[in-house]
Design a protein around this motif. Structure first.
Motif, PDB file in Angstrom:
ATOM      1  N   ILE A   3       0.858  -1.175   0.000  1.00 26.86           N
ATOM      2  CA  ILE A   3       0.000   0.000   0.000  1.00 26.86           C
ATOM      3  C   ILE A   3       0.897   1.228   0.000  1.00 26.86           C
ATOM      4  N   LYS A   4       0.729   2.077  -1.020  1.00 22.04           N
ATOM      5  CA  LYS A   4       1.585   3.249  -1.195  1.00 22.04           C
ATOM      6  C   LYS A   4       0.785   4.526  -0.935  1.00 22.04           C
ATOM      7  N   ALA A   5       1.423   5.483  -0.279  1.00 19.59           N
ATOM      8  CA  ALA A   5       0.757   6.736   0.088  1.00 19.59           C
ATOM      9  C   ALA A   5       0.169   7.447  -1.136  1.00 19.59           C
ATOM     10  N   GLN A   6       0.891   7.453  -2.232  1.00 22.86           N
ATOM     11  CA  GLN A   6       0.417   8.181  -3.407  1.00 22.86           C
ATOM     12  C   GLN A   6      -0.831   7.564  -4.031  1.00 22.86           C
ATOM     13  N   ASP A   7      -1.133   6.300  -3.678  1.00 19.84           N
ATOM     14  CA  ASP A   7      -2.297   5.616  -4.232  1.00 19.84           C
ATOM     15  C   ASP A   7      -3.509   5.648  -3.316  1.00 19.84           C
ATOM     16  N   ALA A   8      -3.366   6.196  -2.098  1.00 19.45           N
ATOM     17  CA  ALA A   8      -4.374   5.985  -1.059  1.00 19.45           C
ATOM     18  C   ALA A   8      -5.158   7.236  -0.676  1.00 19.45           C
ATOM     19  N   ILE A  34      -7.750   8.541  16.693  1.00 17.72           N
ATOM     20  CA  ILE A  34      -7.025   9.811  16.739  1.00 17.72           C
ATOM     21  C   ILE A  34      -5.601   9.629  16.219  1.00 17.72           C
ATOM     22  N   THR A  35      -4.946   8.569  16.647  1.00 16.01           N
ATOM     23  CA  THR A  35      -3.579   8.305  16.177  1.00 16.01           C
ATOM     24  C   THR A  35      -3.565   8.066  14.672  1.00 16.01           C
ATOM     25  N   LEU A  36      -4.495   7.263  14.193  1.00 14.99           N
ATOM     26  CA  LEU A  36      -4.587   6.985  12.758  1.00 14.99           C
ATOM     27  C   LEU A  36      -4.801   8.272  11.962  1.00 14.99           C
ATOM     28  N   VAL A  37      -5.768   9.068  12.372  1.00 15.55           N
ATOM     29  CA  VAL A  37      -6.081  10.297  11.650  1.00 15.55           C
ATOM     30  C   VAL A  37      -4.885  11.249  11.667  1.00 15.55           C
ATOM     31  N   LYS A  38      -4.275  11.445  12.812  1.00 14.97           N
ATOM     32  CA  LYS A  38      -3.099  12.327  12.890  1.00 14.97           C
ATOM     33  C   LYS A  38      -1.972  11.811  11.992  1.00 14.97           C
ATOM     34  N   GLY A  39      -1.739  10.510  12.015  1.00 12.73           N
ATOM     35  CA  GLY A  39      -0.683   9.932  11.188  1.00 12.73           C
ATOM     36  C   GLY A  39      -0.964  10.075   9.704  1.00 12.73           C
ATOM     37  N   LEU A  40      -2.190   9.820   9.300  1.00 14.78           N
ATOM     38  CA  LEU A  40      -2.545   9.964   7.891  1.00 14.78           C
ATOM     39  C   LEU A  40      -2.433  11.421   7.444  1.00 14.78           C
ATOM     40  N   LYS A  41      -2.740  12.336   8.350  1.00 16.18           N
ATOM     41  CA  LYS A  41      -2.576  13.773   8.044  1.00 16.18           C
ATOM     42  C   LYS A  41      -1.095  14.101   7.828  1.00 16.18           C
ATOM     43  N   VAL A  42      -0.223  13.571   8.700  1.00 14.09           N
ATOM     44  CA  VAL A  42       1.214  13.787   8.552  1.00 14.09           C
ATOM     45  C   VAL A  42       1.684  13.295   7.181  1.00 14.09           C
ATOM     46  N   GLU A 157      -1.201   1.079  13.411  1.00 15.49           N
ATOM     47  CA  GLU A 157       0.249   1.212  13.438  1.00 15.49           C
ATOM     48  C   GLU A 157       0.878   0.603  12.188  1.00 15.49           C
ATOM     49  N   SER A 158       0.391  -0.541  11.787  1.00 13.65           N
ATOM     50  CA  SER A 158       0.929  -1.211  10.606  1.00 13.65           C
ATOM     51  C   SER A 158       0.749  -0.358   9.348  1.00 13.65           C
ATOM     52  N   ILE A 159      -0.448   0.207   9.154  1.00 16.13           N
ATOM     53  CA  ILE A 159      -0.679   0.989   7.937  1.00 16.13           C
ATOM     54  C   ILE A 159       0.139   2.280   7.947  1.00 16.13           C
ATOM     55  N   LEU A 160       0.289   2.896   9.109  1.00 14.95           N
ATOM     56  CA  LEU A 160       1.081   4.125   9.164  1.00 14.95           C
ATOM     57  C   LEU A 160       2.539   3.873   8.796  1.00 14.95           C
ATOM     58  N   PHE A 161       3.105   2.782   9.307  1.00 15.68           N
ATOM     59  CA  PHE A 161       4.501   2.486   8.960  1.00 15.68           C
ATOM     60  C   PHE A 161       4.630   1.993   7.519  1.00 15.68           C
ATOM     61  N   LYS A 168      14.055   6.950   6.840  1.00 15.54           N
ATOM     62  CA  LYS A 168      14.615   8.195   6.318  1.00 15.54           C
ATOM     63  C   LYS A 168      13.523   9.135   5.789  1.00 15.54           C
ATOM     64  N   ASN A 169      12.289   8.661   5.761  1.00 15.62           N
ATOM     65  CA  ASN A 169      11.168   9.494   5.361  1.00 15.62           C
ATOM     66  C   ASN A 169      11.067  10.656   6.352  1.00 15.62           C
ATOM     67  N   PRO A 170      10.928  11.888   5.876  1.00 14.17           N
ATOM     68  CA  PRO A 170      10.832  13.037   6.779  1.00 14.17           C
ATOM     69  C   PRO A 170       9.676  12.931   7.786  1.00 14.17           C
ATOM     70  N   CYS A 171       8.675  12.109   7.484  1.00 22.19           N
ATOM     71  CA  CYS A 171       7.524  11.927   8.376  1.00 22.19           C
ATOM     72  C   CYS A 171       7.776  10.876   9.459  1.00 22.19           C
ATOM     73  N   PHE A 172       8.850  10.108   9.336  1.00 30.35           N
ATOM     74  CA  PHE A 172       9.065   8.959  10.223  1.00 30.35           C
ATOM     75  C   PHE A 172       9.047   9.329  11.704  1.00 30.35           C
ATOM     76  N   LYS A 173       9.793  10.346  12.096  1.00 26.65           N
ATOM     77  CA  LYS A 173       9.870  10.682  13.515  1.00 26.65           C
ATOM     78  C   LYS A 173       8.517  11.066  14.079  1.00 26.65           C
ATOM     79  N   GLU A 174       7.738  11.798  13.308  1.00 24.72           N
ATOM     80  CA  GLU A 174       6.412  12.199  13.781  1.00 24.72           C
ATOM     81  C   GLU A 174       5.476  10.990  13.874  1.00 24.72           C
ATOM     82  N   ILE A 175       5.536  10.115  12.880  1.00 25.07           N
ATOM     83  CA  ILE A 175       4.718   8.883  12.915  1.00 25.07           C
ATOM     84  C   ILE A 175       5.157   8.030  14.104  1.00 25.07           C
ATOM     85  N   SER A 176       6.434   7.866  14.276  1.00 19.24           N
ATOM     86  CA  SER A 176       6.966   7.058  15.367  1.00 19.24           C
ATOM     87  C   SER A 176       6.515   7.602  16.725  1.00 19.24           C
ATOM     88  N   SER A 177       6.539   8.916  16.888  1.00 25.60           N
ATOM     89  CA  SER A 177       6.127   9.491  18.166  1.00 25.60           C
ATOM     90  C   SER A 177       4.618   9.358  18.387  1.00 25.60           C
TER      91      SER A 177
END
Length: 180
Positions: A3-8, A34-42, A157-161, A168-177
């Motif tokens: 599942i790729k971000a650009q397709d979703a 809330i975590t899912l929505v925030k992560g998908l927004k990131v 968690e699985s879909i966000l990662f 190295k994705n610039p979003c990684f640290k925010e998703i991880s937190s």
């Protein structure tokens, strides 16, 4: 299938004030949503928000409403979001081929939405720990039925990662937190 971000895109189904208090395990479900929505927004995933008959069931719960208030939102009376032609047209207009779905109730509106998305040629990813029903058995059976129909089950968690792909994705640290 990867599942790729650009397709979703993300479809939030009926997480509303008058129904949500009756959902099994609602506190954990709210936290996961809330975590899912925030992560998908990131990750800049586009959103389609749905609300079932707001006059009777109310608005999206406040903790989510503040996060999605600027996204495309549709009111419906049909159980499936896709039976509302405006919603289905908006989903198709994104030109995305994967629809990530979460919300309530798993065995009614989420189930029927996913089936209709599959029938319209979309790949459907059901976030099982960000969906719920009033009864545990209804939730479990809906997931089984959707897997048999071709939906891909996952967790928030699985879909966000998976969408992040790389540390190295610039979003990684925010998703991880978010998922800690």
């Amino acid at each position: 299938m990867r599942i790729k971000a650009q397709d979703a895109l993300f479809c939030l189904v009926d997480v509303q004030e008058r129904l949500f208090p009756h959902i099994e395990n609602k506190d954990e479900l709210e936290k996961n949503l809330i975590t899912l929505v925030k992560g998908l927004k990131v990750l800049n995933i586009p959103f389609i928000v749905n609300e079932q008959y707001k006059k009777g069931i109310g608005e999206t719960i406040p903790s989510l409403k503040e996060l999605v208030q600027n996204d495309s939102s549709f009111e419906k009376t049909t159980f499936s979001c896709c039976q509302n032609s405006d919603t289905l047209e908006a989903i198709k207009a994104t030109n995305k081929k994967v629809v990530i779905v979460a919300g309530i109730e798993t065995h009614v509106c989420v189930l029927q939405t996913c089936i209709d998305l599959l029938e319209n040629g979309f790949k459907v990813v059901l976030v099982t720990d960000a969906s719920g029903s009033r009864k545990k058995m209804d939730h479990k059976m809906a997931i089984k039925r959707l897997v048999q129909a071709g939906a891909i089950p996952t967790t928030y968690e699985s879909i966000l990662f998976e969408l992040t792909v790389d540390s190295k994705n610039p979003c990684f640290k925010e998703i991880s937190s978010l998922v800690k």
